[in-house]
Design a protein around this motif. Structure first.
Motif: not given
Length: 332
Positions: A196-199, A204-207, A227-228
């Motif tokens: 994942x890139x920064x966005x 994913x954090x929001x999910x 990246x998870x």
């Protein structure tokens, strides 16, 4: 006997089916005819010399087996020829016969298959140690499980429900989400494939945050890494416990300011060392697992089997992270 051997470091394609002399049970040992050998992620690493233990070559991978006792070594008590048995080996299980320490072997209940028996200990013992000893999971708390459709992930889902937690399963496909829901997950989310890139990391954090709710996750069970990891940590609650279980997606680097802001713990989970250092505590966990198994509250999900000569394909399937539940190699 036949065995699938690693003679040089490399992937599953380097394994060779070979004929070897039958092993002999020494003092305190059982000679076991292997009926089934479960495949786990350490099998992917050990043949590439990437695991923490490097056996002398040639060796057969395969760390947990179920089979039938063929002979008893000197001084063995409590076992008889013909008994059904489960055993943890570390390596050596992809062979038609093995010797195991009689004191470490476990009886396989008569109503259970060899395939299911071989798939029980490593994943469930890892998960129960992680959730209870390292995660201090309590009834009513929220548990987020990453990689929730793999062997250890499904075990964490089932055990989380058995201990009264609200379980959120995070997986990479709808097929895996369905498997997690069948195992008892209260909800399942399908995350995209990394990197994942920064966005993408923020999304994913929001999910994860939306899935666990405004108070965050009390315990996060992470057998994935990569990246998870950081997006999951951002969804942790106050004084939560983030459990480091494995890294098939890569070894992450976590921003430690997050641990300060949430007053949370990052806890390593190394079941093998725990079992060796605290055998009585581990034995108590094993008794709990057998009770839950008997009650039908946990049940290893064996999604696919291979014959011994195709055992390398089973390891390749594990390496590709396509496994749902457990993969097992069977002996004719």
């Amino acid at each position: 006997m036949k065995a699938l051997l690693s003679r040089t470091p490399g992937g599953p394609e380097t394994l060779e089916l070979a004929e070897l002399p039958d092993p002999v049970a020494g003092a305190g040992q059982l000679l076991v005819r292997v009926k089934a050998c479960a495949i786990n992620y350490p099998d992917v690493l050990i043949i590439e010399d990437k695991y923490q233990f490097r056996p002398e070559r040639p060796f057969a991978p395969g760390g947990e087996i179920a089979g039938v006792v063929e002979a008893l070594g000197e001084g063995v008590q409590g076992w008889a020829v013909g008994d059904r048995v489960i055993a943890m080996l570390g390596h050596g299980g992809l062979a038609e016969k093995v010797v195991v320490d009689a004191k470490a072997a476990l009886p396989l209940p008569p109503e259970r298959s060899f395939e299911e028996g071989s798939a029980l200990i490593l994943t469930y013992a890892t998960s129960i140690h992680a959730l209870l000893d390292r995660g201090r999971l309590q009834e009513g708390q929220t548990l987020l499980v990453l990689g929730a459709a793999g062997g250890v992930g499904l075990a964490a889902v089932e055990l989380g429900k058995a201990f009264g937690a609200r379980v959120i399963a995070a997986v990479s496909s709808e097929e895996k989400a369905e498997a997690a829901r069948e195992a008892g997950a209260d909800a399942a989310i399908v995350y995209p494939r990394g990197p994942f890139d920064k966005e993408g990391s923020k999304a994913l954090a929001q999910m994860f945050k939306e899935a666990v709710g405004p108070k965050g996750a009390d315990v996060i069970f992470d057998p994935v890494g990569g990246d998870y990891a950081e997006p999951a940590l951002r969804a942790i609650g106050w004084e939560g416990r983030y459990l480091v279980v494995g890294f098939p997606a890569g070894i992450p680097r976590l921003p430690l300011n997050l641990t300060l802001l949430k007053s949370c713990d990052v806890c390593g989970v190394f079941w093998g060392a725990f079992a060796a250092r605290e055998p009585q505590a581990n034995a108590a966990h094993i008794r709990t697992l057998f009770r839950l198994w008997e009650e039908g509250r946990i049940a290893p999900k064996v999604s696919r089997t291979w014959p011994l000569e195709q055992g390398g394909e089973a390891i390749a399937h594990m390496a590709a992270r396509r496994a749902v539940g457990k993969l097992v190699v069977t002996m004719g």
